[in-house]
Design a protein around this motif. Structure first.
Motif, PDB file in Angstrom:
ATOM      1  N   GLY A   1      16.405  18.343  98.993  1.00 48.15           N
ATOM      2  CA  GLY A   1      17.065  17.225  98.359  1.00 48.15           C
ATOM      3  C   GLY A   1      16.120  16.172  97.806  1.00 48.15           C
ATOM      4  O   GLY A   1      16.538  15.259  97.106  1.00 48.15           O
ATOM      5  N   VAL A   2      14.801  16.307  98.130  1.00 47.82           N
ATOM      6  CA  VAL A   2      13.820  15.322  97.681  1.00 47.82           C
ATOM      7  C   VAL A   2      12.699  15.966  96.862  1.00 47.82           C
ATOM      8  O   VAL A   2      12.362  15.530  95.779  1.00 47.82           O
ATOM      9  CB  VAL A   2      13.219  14.545  98.874  1.00 47.82           C
ATOM     10  N   SER A   3      12.091  17.019  97.424  1.00 48.42           N
ATOM     11  CA  SER A   3      10.941  17.631  96.761  1.00 48.42           C
ATOM     12  C   SER A   3      10.910  19.133  97.020  1.00 48.42           C
ATOM     13  O   SER A   3      11.473  19.618  97.998  1.00 48.42           O
ATOM     14  CB  SER A   3       9.644  17.008  97.267  1.00 48.42           C
TER      15      SER A   3
ATOM     16  N   PHE B   1       7.475  14.851 103.696  1.00 47.60           N
ATOM     17  CA  PHE B   1       7.431  14.815 102.241  1.00 47.60           C
ATOM     18  C   PHE B   1       6.038  14.541 101.688  1.00 47.60           C
ATOM     19  O   PHE B   1       5.501  15.316 100.920  1.00 47.60           O
ATOM     20  CB  PHE B   1       8.425  13.766 101.732  1.00 47.60           C
TER      21      PHE B   1
END
Length: 184
Positions: free
Chosen positions: A174-176, A73
């Motif tokens: 789901g995050v970035s 990430f």
């Protein structure tokens, strides 16, 4: 979560600057809309690894985005320039970076931006609205890997005897999401 970097934007952009800071550099900040070198800010301090960067006496018109270093990430790396020698800079992202923001902490240079959609022969400048610039020296004409990125002898990425910071981003479902869009 413990915040490793924070990006702040001032809503009243007529009188203030936007800035980024990282736990690695303590109270030092860099303006994202300027070529200025790093400055010390006594009104900003990191807490005890259990929360966020604190702006003492903060104006309510600030907006902030906080990032934690995490494989797949985000990562933050500091290094010293060695031009004219190219160098490979190690990182802990664990995947190939899709976006890299680099700024000299000690010299008046523009931010250099690597984008996987542009490739290793072009770069953008974060503090300028100019289109991409062709250059085989910014990234030494070398694509980043899951463990390193390479800088050539461009002053914006590897000026000799200058200190640099790099912020690396990748898509993590789901995050970035790192990508592009076409505006109208």
């Amino acid at each position: 979560f413990a915040v490793d970097a924070t990006l702040h934007r001032v809503l009243d952009t007529n009188s203030n600057n936007n800035w980024i800071a990282s736990r690695l550099t303590g109270t030092q900040i860099l303006k994202t809309n300027s070529t200025d070198n790093e400055i010390s800010s006594t009104s900003r301090t990191w807490d005890y690894n259990d929360g966020c960067f604190e702006i003492l006496g903060a104006d309510p018109d600030y907006r902030g985005w906080m990032f934690r270093r995490a494989p797949g990430f985000f990562d933050v790396v500091t290094y010293s320039g060695q031009a004219p020698n190219a160098q490979s800079i190690p990182h802990n992202l664990g995947v190939i970076p899709e976006l890299i923001l680099i700024k000299s902490r000690t010299a008046l240079t523009s931010w250099a931006v690597y984008s996987s959609t542009l490739g290793e022969a072009k770069y953008l400048m974060l503090d300028d609205d100019a289109h991409e610039t062709s250059s085989t020296t910014a990234w030494n004409n070398t694509s980043p890997t899951s463990t390193t990125f390479t800088v050539g002898d461009l002053a914006n990425t590897n000026q000799n005897s200058q200190d640099f910071i790099a912020y690396l981003f990748a898509t993590l479902p789901g995050v970035s999401k790192v990508g592009t869009y076409s505006g109208t």
